[in-house]
Design an enzyme around this catalytic site. Sequence first.
Site, mmCIF file in Angstrom:
data_model
loop_
_atom_site.group_PDB
_atom_site.id
_atom_site.type_symbol
_atom_site.label_atom_id
_atom_site.label_comp_id
_atom_site.label_asym_id
_atom_site.label_seq_id
_atom_site.Cartn_x
_atom_site.Cartn_y
_atom_site.Cartn_z
ATOM 1 N N ASP A 27 -2.847 -1.757 8.674
ATOM 2 C CA ASP A 27 -4.045 -2.460 9.125
ATOM 3 C C ASP A 27 -3.747 -3.857 9.670
ATOM 4 O OD1 ASP A 27 -5.095 -4.785 7.016
ATOM 5 O OD2 ASP A 27 -3.718 -3.353 6.149
ATOM 6 N N ASP A 86 -2.448 -3.340 0.923
ATOM 7 C CA ASP A 86 -3.712 -4.076 0.993
ATOM 8 C C ASP A 86 -4.503 -3.725 2.240
ATOM 9 O OD1 ASP A 86 -3.464 -5.631 -1.382
ATOM 10 O OD2 ASP A 86 -2.075 -6.977 -0.362
ATOM 11 N N ASP A 142 3.601 -6.349 1.768
ATOM 12 C CA ASP A 142 3.898 -7.747 1.478
ATOM 13 C C ASP A 142 3.112 -8.246 0.266
ATOM 14 O OD1 ASP A 142 5.122 -10.186 1.768
ATOM 15 O OD2 ASP A 142 3.905 -10.864 3.457
ATOM 16 N N ASP A 182 1.085 0.906 4.383
ATOM 17 C CA ASP A 182 0.843 -0.429 3.873
ATOM 18 C C ASP A 182 -0.039 -0.284 2.624
ATOM 19 O OD1 ASP A 182 0.497 -3.329 3.839
ATOM 20 O OD2 ASP A 182 -1.495 -2.960 4.669
#
Length: 262
Positions: free
Chosen positions: A199, A28, A118, A26
Amino acid sequence: IPGVVFSWSMASPHLSSDKRFLIVFDFDETIVDETSDDLVVQTVPGQYLPDWLKDTYQPGRYNEYMQRVLAYLAEQGVTESDMRAVMEKIPATPGMLALFQFLRTRPQTDFEVVLLSDANSFFIESWLRRTGARGLFHRIFTNPATFNKDGRLVLRPFHSHDCPRCPVNMCKQTVLRDYVTRRTQERGRPFQRLFYVGDGANDFCPALCLGPRDIAFPRRDFPMHRLITETHEATPGEFKAVTVPWASAEEVIQRLRKHVAE
Protein backbone atom coordinates in the site's frame (compact mmCIF):
# COMPACT_ATOMS: atom_id res chain seq x y z
CA ILE A 1 19.36 1.37 -7.11
CA PRO A 2 19.86 0.48 -10.79
CA GLY A 3 16.61 -0.19 -12.56
CA VAL A 4 17.45 -3.77 -13.39
CA VAL A 5 14.33 -5.88 -13.77
CA PHE A 6 14.04 -9.48 -12.66
CA SER A 7 13.21 -11.90 -15.42
CA TRP A 8 11.22 -14.96 -14.46
CA SER A 9 11.20 -16.26 -18.03
CA MET A 10 14.65 -17.85 -17.67
CA ALA A 11 13.23 -21.17 -16.52
CA SER A 12 13.95 -24.18 -18.71
CA PRO A 13 11.07 -25.22 -20.98
CA HIS A 14 10.54 -28.49 -19.10
CA LEU A 15 9.78 -26.44 -15.95
CA SER A 16 6.97 -24.50 -17.63
CA SER A 17 4.32 -26.47 -15.72
CA ASP A 18 5.88 -25.55 -12.37
CA LYS A 19 3.32 -23.56 -10.41
CA ARG A 20 5.65 -22.26 -7.73
CA PHE A 21 5.02 -18.54 -7.11
CA LEU A 22 6.39 -16.08 -4.58
CA ILE A 23 3.86 -13.75 -2.95
CA VAL A 24 5.11 -10.89 -0.79
CA PHE A 25 2.97 -8.92 1.68
CA ASP A 26 3.47 -5.63 3.45
CA PHE A 27 1.92 -5.44 6.95
CA ASP A 28 0.59 -2.02 8.03
CA GLU A 29 -2.48 -0.96 6.02
CA THR A 30 -2.02 -4.00 3.78
CA ILE A 31 -2.56 -7.03 6.02
CA VAL A 32 -3.96 -4.96 8.88
CA ASP A 33 -6.25 -1.98 8.35
CA GLU A 34 -4.26 0.39 10.58
CA THR A 35 -0.66 1.41 11.23
CA SER A 36 0.66 -0.53 14.21
CA ASP A 37 3.12 2.22 15.19
CA ASP A 38 0.23 4.68 15.49
CA LEU A 39 -1.96 2.32 17.49
CA VAL A 40 0.69 1.53 20.10
CA VAL A 41 0.20 5.10 21.31
CA GLN A 42 -3.14 3.91 22.72
CA THR A 43 -1.17 2.23 25.50
CA VAL A 44 0.07 5.57 26.88
CA PRO A 45 -1.92 7.30 29.64
CA GLY A 46 -4.02 9.88 27.78
CA GLN A 47 -3.32 8.06 24.48
CA TYR A 48 -1.09 10.78 23.06
CA LEU A 49 2.60 11.56 22.76
CA PRO A 50 4.05 14.86 24.01
CA ASP A 51 4.94 17.43 21.37
CA TRP A 52 8.61 17.43 22.36
CA LEU A 53 8.77 13.76 21.40
CA LYS A 54 6.84 14.11 18.15
CA ASP A 55 9.07 17.02 17.18
CA THR A 56 12.13 14.74 17.18
CA TYR A 57 10.95 12.96 14.01
CA GLN A 58 13.17 13.46 10.95
CA PRO A 59 12.20 12.35 7.40
CA GLY A 60 13.76 9.02 6.46
CA ARG A 61 14.56 8.26 10.11
CA TYR A 62 11.25 6.95 11.36
CA ASN A 63 12.86 3.85 12.86
CA GLU A 64 15.03 6.02 15.12
CA TYR A 65 11.95 8.04 16.09
CA MET A 66 10.08 4.86 17.03
CA GLN A 67 13.02 3.78 19.19
CA ARG A 68 12.46 6.96 21.20
CA VAL A 69 8.70 6.41 21.30
CA LEU A 70 9.14 2.88 22.68
CA ALA A 71 11.58 4.16 25.30
CA TYR A 72 8.98 6.76 26.33
CA LEU A 73 6.29 4.05 26.58
CA ALA A 74 8.50 2.07 28.94
CA GLU A 75 9.03 5.17 31.09
CA GLN A 76 5.26 5.56 31.29
CA GLY A 77 4.89 2.01 32.60
CA VAL A 78 3.54 0.44 29.42
CA THR A 79 4.14 -3.34 29.51
CA GLU A 80 4.60 -6.10 26.96
CA SER A 81 1.07 -7.35 27.61
CA ASP A 82 -0.34 -3.82 27.15
CA MET A 83 1.23 -3.58 23.70
CA ARG A 84 0.31 -7.11 22.70
CA ALA A 85 -3.33 -6.50 23.63
CA VAL A 86 -3.48 -3.47 21.31
CA MET A 87 -1.79 -5.31 18.43
CA GLU A 88 -4.09 -8.32 18.70
CA LYS A 89 -7.16 -6.11 18.26
CA ILE A 90 -6.10 -4.49 14.96
CA PRO A 91 -8.65 -5.42 12.29
CA ALA A 92 -7.54 -7.12 9.10
CA THR A 93 -8.06 -5.26 5.84
CA PRO A 94 -11.20 -6.26 3.92
CA GLY A 95 -10.87 -9.75 2.43
CA MET A 96 -7.38 -10.37 3.83
CA LEU A 97 -8.30 -13.31 6.06
CA ALA A 98 -10.08 -14.87 3.07
CA LEU A 99 -6.90 -14.41 1.02
CA PHE A 100 -4.87 -16.11 3.75
CA GLN A 101 -7.34 -18.99 3.76
CA PHE A 102 -7.06 -19.29 -0.02
CA LEU A 103 -3.26 -19.47 0.20
CA ARG A 104 -3.47 -21.96 3.06
CA THR A 105 -5.66 -24.35 1.10
CA ARG A 106 -3.56 -24.36 -2.06
CA PRO A 107 -1.15 -27.25 -2.73
CA GLN A 108 2.22 -26.68 -1.09
CA THR A 109 3.84 -26.37 -4.51
CA ASP A 110 1.85 -23.21 -5.38
CA PHE A 111 2.85 -20.30 -3.15
CA GLU A 112 5.82 -19.32 -1.03
CA VAL A 113 4.55 -16.53 1.23
CA VAL A 114 6.82 -13.80 2.62
CA LEU A 115 6.14 -10.74 4.77
CA LEU A 116 8.25 -7.61 4.20
CA SER A 117 7.50 -4.71 6.55
CA ASP A 118 9.04 -1.61 8.08
CA ALA A 119 7.06 -2.21 11.29
CA ASN A 120 8.72 -4.53 13.81
CA SER A 121 8.86 -8.18 14.75
CA PHE A 122 6.95 -7.91 18.05
CA PHE A 123 3.96 -6.06 16.59
CA ILE A 124 3.76 -8.37 13.58
CA GLU A 125 4.24 -11.63 15.46
CA SER A 126 1.64 -10.60 18.07
CA TRP A 127 -1.00 -10.05 15.39
CA LEU A 128 -0.15 -13.11 13.28
CA ARG A 129 -0.18 -15.47 16.24
CA ARG A 130 -3.48 -14.08 17.51
CA THR A 131 -5.12 -14.65 14.12
CA GLY A 132 -3.48 -18.03 13.55
CA ALA A 133 -1.75 -16.79 10.40
CA ARG A 134 1.90 -17.10 11.52
CA GLY A 135 2.39 -20.54 9.95
CA LEU A 136 1.49 -19.23 6.51
CA PHE A 137 4.68 -17.18 6.22
CA HIS A 138 7.90 -18.79 5.05
CA ARG A 139 9.93 -15.73 6.11
CA ILE A 140 9.28 -12.40 7.83
CA PHE A 141 11.61 -9.50 7.06
CA THR A 142 11.14 -6.59 9.46
CA ASN A 143 12.93 -4.48 12.05
CA PRO A 144 13.92 -6.64 15.05
CA ALA A 145 12.31 -5.73 18.36
CA THR A 146 12.95 -7.54 21.66
CA PHE A 147 12.26 -6.77 25.31
CA ASN A 148 15.27 -6.09 27.53
CA LYS A 149 15.58 -7.03 31.19
CA ASP A 150 13.86 -3.77 32.19
CA GLY A 151 10.77 -4.60 30.13
CA ARG A 152 11.47 -2.04 27.43
CA LEU A 153 10.84 -2.97 23.80
CA VAL A 154 14.14 -2.28 22.05
CA LEU A 155 13.82 -1.61 18.31
CA ARG A 156 16.72 -1.91 15.89
CA PRO A 157 17.09 -1.10 12.18
CA PHE A 158 16.74 -4.00 9.76
CA HIS A 159 19.86 -3.13 7.73
CA SER A 160 21.69 -0.27 6.03
CA HIS A 161 21.62 0.40 2.28
CA ASP A 162 22.38 2.96 -0.43
CA CYS A 163 18.89 3.49 -1.91
CA PRO A 164 17.99 7.21 -2.02
CA ARG A 165 14.25 6.43 -2.15
CA CYS A 166 13.92 4.56 1.11
CA PRO A 167 14.21 5.16 4.86
CA VAL A 168 17.74 4.58 6.13
CA ASN A 169 16.79 1.39 8.01
CA MET A 170 15.10 -0.54 5.19
CA CYS A 171 15.05 -0.68 1.40
CA LYS A 172 12.48 -3.31 0.52
CA GLN A 173 13.85 -3.67 -3.01
CA THR A 174 17.26 -4.63 -1.63
CA VAL A 175 15.66 -7.21 0.68
CA LEU A 176 13.51 -8.63 -2.10
CA ARG A 177 16.34 -8.86 -4.63
CA ASP A 178 18.62 -10.62 -2.13
CA TYR A 179 15.88 -13.06 -1.13
CA VAL A 180 14.89 -13.95 -4.69
CA THR A 181 18.52 -14.44 -5.71
CA ARG A 182 19.17 -16.76 -2.75
CA ARG A 183 15.95 -18.75 -3.18
CA THR A 184 16.59 -19.19 -6.90
CA GLN A 185 19.98 -20.69 -6.06
CA GLU A 186 18.53 -22.93 -3.34
CA ARG A 187 15.63 -24.13 -5.49
CA GLY A 188 17.69 -24.55 -8.64
CA ARG A 189 15.11 -22.59 -10.65
CA PRO A 190 13.45 -19.16 -10.54
CA PHE A 191 9.93 -18.49 -9.35
CA GLN A 192 7.47 -18.55 -12.22
CA ARG A 193 5.88 -15.27 -11.12
CA LEU A 194 6.22 -12.81 -8.28
CA PHE A 195 3.22 -11.14 -6.65
CA TYR A 196 3.62 -8.09 -4.40
CA VAL A 197 0.76 -6.91 -2.17
CA GLY A 198 1.29 -3.49 -0.59
CA ASP A 199 0.00 0.00 0.00
CA GLY A 200 2.73 2.48 0.94
CA ALA A 201 5.37 4.59 -0.74
CA ASN A 202 8.04 2.17 0.48
CA ASP A 203 6.25 -0.65 -1.39
CA PHE A 204 6.76 1.17 -4.68
CA CYS A 205 10.55 0.68 -4.61
CA PRO A 206 10.46 -3.15 -4.50
CA ALA A 207 7.68 -3.22 -7.08
CA LEU A 208 10.02 -1.43 -9.51
CA CYS A 209 12.12 -4.58 -9.81
CA LEU A 210 9.18 -6.74 -10.87
CA GLY A 211 9.13 -7.95 -14.46
CA PRO A 212 6.30 -7.99 -17.03
CA ARG A 213 5.13 -11.45 -15.93
CA ASP A 214 4.81 -10.32 -12.32
CA ILE A 215 1.89 -8.55 -10.65
CA ALA A 216 1.88 -5.59 -8.29
CA PHE A 217 -1.24 -5.45 -6.11
CA PRO A 218 -1.33 -1.87 -4.71
CA ARG A 219 -4.15 -1.00 -2.33
CA ARG A 220 -6.44 1.24 -4.34
CA ASP A 221 -5.83 5.01 -3.93
CA PHE A 222 -3.03 4.51 -1.40
CA PRO A 223 0.51 5.92 -1.97
CA MET A 224 1.87 2.83 -3.79
CA HIS A 225 -1.02 2.97 -6.28
CA ARG A 226 -0.57 6.71 -6.85
CA LEU A 227 3.19 6.36 -7.42
CA ILE A 228 2.66 3.57 -9.96
CA THR A 229 0.07 5.69 -11.79
CA GLU A 230 2.36 8.75 -11.79
CA THR A 231 5.29 6.67 -13.09
CA HIS A 232 3.20 5.28 -15.97
CA GLU A 233 2.27 8.84 -16.93
CA ALA A 234 5.73 10.41 -16.51
CA THR A 235 7.98 7.63 -17.83
CA PRO A 236 6.00 4.97 -19.71
CA GLY A 237 7.72 1.60 -19.61
CA GLU A 238 9.69 2.16 -16.41
CA PHE A 239 7.20 0.25 -14.26
CA LYS A 240 7.00 -3.16 -15.88
CA ALA A 241 4.74 -5.29 -13.69
CA VAL A 242 1.06 -5.78 -14.36
CA THR A 243 -0.83 -3.58 -11.89
CA VAL A 244 -3.98 -4.85 -10.19
CA PRO A 245 -5.33 -2.36 -7.60
CA TRP A 246 -7.50 -3.74 -4.81
CA ALA A 247 -9.96 -2.39 -2.25
CA SER A 248 -10.70 -5.87 -0.91
CA ALA A 249 -8.20 -8.72 -0.92
CA GLU A 250 -10.97 -10.80 -2.51
CA GLU A 251 -9.85 -9.07 -5.73
CA VAL A 252 -6.35 -10.47 -5.19
CA ILE A 253 -7.82 -13.97 -4.79
CA GLN A 254 -9.67 -13.64 -8.10
CA ARG A 255 -6.47 -12.78 -9.94
CA LEU A 256 -4.42 -15.50 -8.24
CA ARG A 257 -7.02 -18.12 -9.18
CA LYS A 258 -6.41 -17.35 -12.86
CA HIS A 259 -2.67 -17.92 -12.57
CA VAL A 260 -2.96 -21.07 -10.49
CA ALA A 261 -5.27 -22.47 -13.18
CA GLU A 262 -2.82 -21.76 -16.03
